[in-house]
Motif scaffolding. Structure first.
Motif, short mmCIF file in Angstrom:
data_model
loop_
_atom_site.label_atom_id
_atom_site.label_comp_id
_atom_site.label_asym_id
_atom_site.label_seq_id
_atom_site.Cartn_x
_atom_site.Cartn_y
_atom_site.Cartn_z
N LYS A 92 40.94 45.13 48.58
CA LYS A 92 39.99 44.04 48.80
C LYS A 92 38.57 44.57 48.90
CE LYS A 92 40.89 39.59 50.80
NZ LYS A 92 41.30 38.84 51.98
N GLU A 114 37.37 45.63 45.49
CA GLU A 114 37.07 44.39 44.76
C GLU A 114 35.69 43.87 45.15
OE1 GLU A 114 39.21 42.74 42.74
OE2 GLU A 114 38.66 40.63 42.79
N GLY A 115 35.46 43.83 46.47
CA GLY A 115 34.18 43.33 46.96
C GLY A 115 33.02 44.19 46.50
N GLY A 132 30.00 43.22 44.09
CA GLY A 132 28.67 43.37 44.67
C GLY A 132 27.74 44.10 43.73
#
Lengths: 253, 287
Positions: free
Chosen positions: B8, B11-12, B16
């Motif tokens: 996660k 992914e972020g 970003g």
């Protein structure tokens, strides 16, 4: 099979570069009959079909050996006009491929490129073709809408109408129902049975039941060769070659 | 659970970074436009847009340069559009893939990489001197036309290649000739894409300085062109002149920004028109 021979191939082979896709096929197609070409994927039946109106000519590096006759005339003879042949031997493709034009202009396209300019003649022939393809009632009030707004089955019947508009003698159907649902398929099959009164029809299909339902003669292709050809009811009840039987009964392919 | 958290996080971070890149690019554009707008808007008034320069170009307007850039851009696109589209049709529809076509493609790609000042010198040698067109709208348009040719060919070829093969097959199977197929089916379907490429070409032609420096642009003239053999002022060259070659560089600073603002508005205006045309065609086609 008392009918006149409309089209025939004699010892025809087809090459993609060095690869021989079909080999020495001799086959006859009678007038006003439906001939089904069956066989597993990659057996060369579509390639064979596309050779009958010289559609393969547009693929670079391909070549035909042997003869293909239309009313006794070799369509691969030098000096034969490809455009003229395609007008006499119409084709409907696997996936419905209407132009991004209005329904009317889609059907009128073939007429226009062949020099029909008269408005009332265009209108008459578009209407007649849409009626012959059993789609007139569904589209008569929306002729100026996009052909792409039709459902898949309607699009395919539109493509058949479009092919009929230029007055072909032979109709080649390349798996015309493979992208359609059962109801649309049934409509096309009814249409095929109706159309054979006026046209010689050759259909490629993956669907055994379809071949059995619509065709008078069935030809079985395997690995680029013609294995067996006979009246459809004989092919599906007592084929004389084991390979044919295995394929039809679903034991391979 | 640990690895799920880690996934996660990655992914972020990935999204970003991607989002940040986009923001940076938009910000750069906004700053640039804002800077020119803030510094230039004071220079813009009716006189500036409709009068020729006066008092050694420290006062007055830029009307001759607007007219000049308009003619040069129009000329360039008139020359490059038909040539480029025709070449793209040949490459994508007629020519059989082979050594010859590969060679032509390499040539076009190289043409795209040639520095614009080299195009200027080429134009000077061929059009201005050898063909005797002099420093004129004609020479400048031809030079700019050749400069943007690769852009138009490339975009047109992509657009033609994106037209589904099934359209061509359908047309041929209905007894259409190859040319009828191209003219009636393939070209209309490719037109929106071709126009998009041409928009880029127009923007480039309007903004280039080096190619017109030797072939078309006048340092100063109050006279508007009366034929294609006349020399003209042009917006990008005018900016260059005011900012580097004049004797009153600081005095004319606001005029320089004003001219830049007009040039940007000019290019954006053309783009807008082309986008409107493209949208119209698209709408007509699905109908």
């Amino acid at each position: 099979m008392s009918n006149k021979i409309k089209m025939a191939t004699r010892n025809m082979s087809f090459y993609y570069g060095d690869f021989k896709a079909i080999e020495g096929i001799t086959l006859e197609f009678s007038e006003n009959q439906v001939t089904a070409l069956i066989g597993p994927s990659g057996c060369g039946k579509s390639t064979f079909l596309r050779s009958l109106n010289r559609m393969n000519d547009i693929i670079p590096g391909t070549r035909v050996e042997g003869d293909v006759f239309l009313d006794g005339e070799n369509i691969y003879a030098s000096g034969m006009d490809m455009v003229e042949i395609r007008k006499r031997v119409g084709m409907v493709f696997q996936k419905p491929n209407p132009f991004p034009k209005t329904i009317f202009n889609d059907v009128a396209y073939g007429l226009r490129v062949n020099g029909v300019k008269n408005k009332s003649e265009l209108q008459d022939r578009v209407e007649a073709s849409l009626k012959a393809a059993a789609i007139w009632d569904e589209v008569k009030d929306r002729l100026n809408e996009s052909a792409l707004s039709l459902s898949g089955g309607q699009q395919q019947r539109l493509c058949i109408a479009r092919a009929l508009a230029i007055g072909p003698e032979v109709l080649l159907l390349d798996e015309p129902c493979s992208a359609l649902d059962p109801i649309a398929t049934q409509k096309i099959e009814e249409l095929i049975r109706e159309l054979k009164k006026n046209y010689t029809i050759i259909i490629v299909t993956h669907n055994m039941q379809q071949a059995a339902r619509v065709s008078d003669v069935t030809a079985f292709f395997y690995m680029g060769r013609l294995i067996e050809v006979n009246k459809t009811e004989i092919m599906f009840t007592k084929p004389s070659i084991k390979q044919t039987e295995d394929y039809i009964t679903g034991r391979f392919g | 659970m640990e690895s799920r958290k880690k996934r996660k996080l990655i992914e972020g971070m990935a999204f970003g970074v991607i989002r940040l890149s986009t923001v940076i690019i938009c910000l750069a554009l906004a700053i640039m436009l804002g800077f020119i707008l803030v510094n230039g808007y004071k220079a813009i008034n009716w006189t500036f847009l409709t009068e020729p320069p006066m008092d050694a170009m420290t006062k007055g307007g830029i009307f001759p340069a607007i007219v000049g850039t308009f003619y040069l851009t129009l000329g360039a696109i008139t020359i490059a559009f038909p040539l480029g589209v025709a070449s793209a049709i040949y490459l994508s529809e007629y020519a059989r893939e082979g050594k010859m076509v590969r060679l032509i493609r390499i040539g076009i790609n190289n043409l795209a990489g040639v520095p614009s000042v080299v195009f200027g010198l080429f134009g000077l040698g061929l059009f201005v001197v050898f063909l005797g067109f002099g420093s004129s709208i004609l020479s400048g348009s031809l030079t700019l036309g050749f400069l943007i040719l690769p852009v138009i060919i490339g975009a047109s070829e992509e657009a033609l290649k994106a037209v589904p093969q099934t359209y061509r097959e359908a047309s041929l199977a209905l007894g259409g000739t190859r040319w009828q197929t191209i003219y009636r089916v393939v070209l209309p379907a490719a037109l929106p894409g071709i126009l998009t490429g041409s928009i880029l070409g127009i923007g480039r032609a309007a903004g280039e300085t080096a190619p017109i420096m030797f072939t078309a642009a006048a340092f100063y003239t109050t006279k508007l062109p009366s034929s294609v053999f006349d020399e003209v002022m042009a917006l990008p060259y005018h900016i260059y002149v005011l900012a580097t070659a004049g004797t009153h560089i600081d005095e004319t600073r606001h005029l320089q920004y004003g001219t830049a603002l007009v040039l940007i508005a000019f290019v954006l205006g053309i783009n807008l028109v082309a986008i409107i045309i493209r949208t119209r065609i698209r709408r007509k086609q699905t109908y």
